[in-house]
Design a protein around this motif. Structure first.
Motif, PDB file in Angstrom:
ATOM      1  N   UNK A 247      55.108  11.569  81.951  1.00 20.01           N
ATOM      2  CA  UNK A 247      56.278  10.686  81.936  1.00 20.01           C
ATOM      3  C   UNK A 247      55.996   9.486  81.031  1.00 20.01           C
ATOM      4  N   UNK A 248      56.832   9.294  80.014  1.00 23.84           N
ATOM      5  CA  UNK A 248      56.711   8.145  79.130  1.00 23.84           C
ATOM      6  C   UNK A 248      58.094   7.567  78.868  1.00 23.84           C
ATOM      7  N   UNK A 249      58.126   6.415  78.211  1.00 29.60           N
ATOM      8  CA  UNK A 249      59.392   5.708  78.005  1.00 29.60           C
ATOM      9  C   UNK A 249      60.410   6.542  77.245  1.00 29.60           C
ATOM     10  N   UNK A 250      59.955   7.224  76.185  1.00 26.65           N
ATOM     11  CA  UNK A 250      60.895   7.987  75.359  1.00 26.65           C
ATOM     12  C   UNK A 250      60.890   9.474  75.673  1.00 26.65           C
ATOM     13  N   UNK A 251      60.098   9.889  76.670  1.00 23.92           N
ATOM     14  CA  UNK A 251      60.028  11.297  77.037  1.00 23.92           C
ATOM     15  C   UNK A 251      59.191  12.140  76.106  1.00 23.92           C
ATOM     16  N   UNK A 252      58.553  11.516  75.106  1.00 33.10           N
ATOM     17  CA  UNK A 252      57.777  12.278  74.128  1.00 33.10           C
ATOM     18  C   UNK A 252      56.370  12.611  74.563  1.00 33.10           C
ATOM     19  N   UNK A 253      55.885  11.987  75.627  1.00 34.12           N
ATOM     20  CA  UNK A 253      54.565  12.321  76.137  1.00 34.12           C
ATOM     21  C   UNK A 253      53.419  11.519  75.560  1.00 34.12           C
ATOM     22  N   UNK A 254      53.711  10.556  74.686  1.00 35.92           N
ATOM     23  CA  UNK A 254      52.661   9.725  74.093  1.00 35.92           C
ATOM     24  C   UNK A 254      52.917   8.255  74.397  1.00 35.92           C
ATOM     25  N   UNK A 255      51.836   7.522  74.658  1.00 33.63           N
ATOM     26  CA  UNK A 255      51.959   6.092  74.940  1.00 33.63           C
ATOM     27  C   UNK A 255      50.658   5.399  74.591  1.00 33.63           C
ATOM     28  N   UNK A 256      50.764   4.102  74.326  1.00 34.70           N
ATOM     29  CA  UNK A 256      49.597   3.291  73.985  1.00 34.70           C
ATOM     30  C   UNK A 256      49.065   2.595  75.233  1.00 34.70           C
ATOM     31  N   UNK A 257      47.743   2.460  75.295  1.00 32.05           N
ATOM     32  CA  UNK A 257      47.097   1.693  76.354  1.00 32.05           C
ATOM     33  C   UNK A 257      45.980   0.873  75.741  1.00 32.05           C
ATOM     34  N   UNK A 258      45.645  -0.230  76.383  1.00 29.34           N
ATOM     35  CA  UNK A 258      44.516  -1.007  75.890  1.00 29.34           C
ATOM     36  C   UNK A 258      44.596  -2.472  76.268  1.00 29.34           C
ATOM     37  N   UNK A 259      43.451  -3.117  76.194  1.00 32.24           N
ATOM     38  CA  UNK A 259      43.308  -4.513  76.586  1.00 32.24           C
ATOM     39  C   UNK A 259      44.057  -5.442  75.644  1.00 32.24           C
ATOM     40  N   UNK A 260      44.734  -6.414  76.215  1.00 32.51           N
ATOM     41  CA  UNK A 260      45.314  -7.523  75.452  1.00 32.51           C
ATOM     42  C   UNK A 260      44.619  -8.796  75.946  1.00 32.51           C
ATOM     43  N   UNK A 261      43.739  -9.405  75.134  1.00 27.83           N
ATOM     44  CA  UNK A 261      42.925 -10.528  75.621  1.00 27.83           C
ATOM     45  C   UNK A 261      43.744 -11.687  76.175  1.00 27.83           C
ATOM     46  N   UNK A 262      44.843 -12.043  75.518  1.00 33.15           N
ATOM     47  CA  UNK A 262      45.637 -13.184  75.978  1.00 33.15           C
ATOM     48  C   UNK A 262      46.308 -12.878  77.314  1.00 33.15           C
ATOM     49  N   UNK A 263      46.904 -11.695  77.418  1.00 40.20           N
ATOM     50  CA  UNK A 263      47.564 -11.314  78.675  1.00 40.20           C
ATOM     51  C   UNK A 263      46.539 -11.184  79.796  1.00 40.20           C
ATOM     52  N   UNK A 264      45.415 -10.599  79.487  1.00 39.61           N
ATOM     53  CA  UNK A 264      44.352 -10.438  80.486  1.00 39.61           C
ATOM     54  C   UNK A 264      43.876 -11.796  81.000  1.00 39.61           C
ATOM     55  N   UNK A 265      43.644 -12.727  80.098  1.00 44.84           N
ATOM     56  CA  UNK A 265      43.186 -14.053  80.511  1.00 44.84           C
ATOM     57  C   UNK A 265      44.209 -14.720  81.426  1.00 44.84           C
ATOM     58  N   UNK A 266      45.479 -14.526  81.143  1.00 46.79           N
ATOM     59  CA  UNK A 266      46.511 -15.140  81.965  1.00 46.79           C
ATOM     60  C   UNK A 266      46.538 -14.541  83.367  1.00 46.79           C
ATOM     61  N   UNK A 267      46.504 -13.210  83.475  1.00 47.34           N
ATOM     62  CA  UNK A 267      46.631 -12.600  84.806  1.00 47.34           C
ATOM     63  C   UNK A 267      45.410 -12.854  85.669  1.00 47.34           C
TER      64      UNK A 267
END
Length: 277
Positions: A247-267
């Motif tokens: 299950x992905x946003x566009x139904x194509x079966x591919x999606x990106x994952x990975x660390x975002x330093x700024x977002x990580x620091x905030x959470x």
């Protein structure tokens, strides 16, 4: 030779605490019609402590080495250091299943089995003398985050007799279906955390769901991190594309994952602050 470091009693105590905070205790407890296995981490001392039920995503609870995956282990360590008991129920392993990210007919569903697991985990924690039964919150990622939406957005099951969850945090949940149903409401304070670039579970439905809840006077807040993908809070995951997802946003079966330093620091600051309010 270099200068020898002397371990003072205070430093030895701090090191002992960090070691205990990172040690997971396997536990087994009654689920709803199933025996649930999980991992429990706790501060030293008798408590009672506030507690957190932490729900893994579709990749499961463990890494390839059989230990808690890096994200789960780090979050547990940080939360234990802040005085929380943390329980990770293993929804997949308890049912003899592995990762479910690429499986359409999953053995557990956020709106049913995993929701039951969340309430059963809370009930187990409420039997422990070292847990404050009135102060148990819910924290989850991805598929687990979707479970949070169903757990806090529907009536509690009749068999859940203890105090309700205090608060809930959902990392990048799938919001499309709860939004489409049109009757979702939040019982307790909920914080949704998601990236604007998430192409696995997109941000827009979550924004709409949060706006709808706030319009009804419900305690739902959302933070959308610019340019961040799925798994942005991971301690060390290079951004990459994963294929063959069910299950992905566009139904194509591919999606990106990975660390975002700024977002990580905030959470890392925002989540403990929200739980402690």
């Amino acid at each position: 030779m270099g200068k020898r470091r002397v371990l003072t009693p205070a430093l030895m105590g701090a090191l002992a605490f960090l070691c205990s905070a990172s040690s997971a205790e396997p536990v087994t407890f009654n689920g709803h019609g199933i025996s649930l296995h999980g991992e429990l981490l706790k501060p030293e001392g008798a408590g009672p402590f506030p507690a957190i039920v932490a729900l893994h995503g579709c990749a499961g609870l463990y890494g390839r080495n059989g230990e808690l995956s890096a994200r789960h282990a780090e979050w547990a360590k940080r939360l234990v250091e802040r005085g929380y008991v943390v329980l990770f129920p293993d929804s997949f392993g308890s049912r003899g299943a592995g990762p479910q990210c690429k499986v359409e007919d999953r053995v557990t569903r956020p709106a049913k089995e995993r929701r039951d697991d969340a309430f059963a985990s809370k009930a187990y924690l409420q039997t422990r003398q070292d847990v404050n039964a009135q102060a148990i919150s819910l924290l989850a990622w991805s598929n687990g985050g979707s479970t949070v939406l169903y757990t806090v957005g529907e009536k509690r099951p009749a068999w859940d007799e203890g105090p309700d969850f205090a608060k809930a945090v959902a990392f990048y949940p799938g919001c499309r279906l709860p939004l489409a149903h049109g009757d979702w409401h939040a019982r307790i304070p909920l914080l949704i955390l998601i990236g604007s670039a998430d192409d696995w579970t997109p941000a827009k439905p979550c924004e709409d769901l949060a706006n709808q809840a706030r319009a009804n006077g419900e305690p739902v807040s959302i933070v959308v991190y610019p340019g961040a993908y799925h798994d942005f809070d991971h301690p060390h995951l290079k951004v990459h594309e994963t294929d063959d997802l069910a299950f992905t946003a566009d139904g194509g079966g591919s999606a990106h994952t990975g660390t975002d330093p700024a977002a990580r620091a905030d959470v890392l600051e925002r989540v403990p602050a929200f739980l402690a309010q």
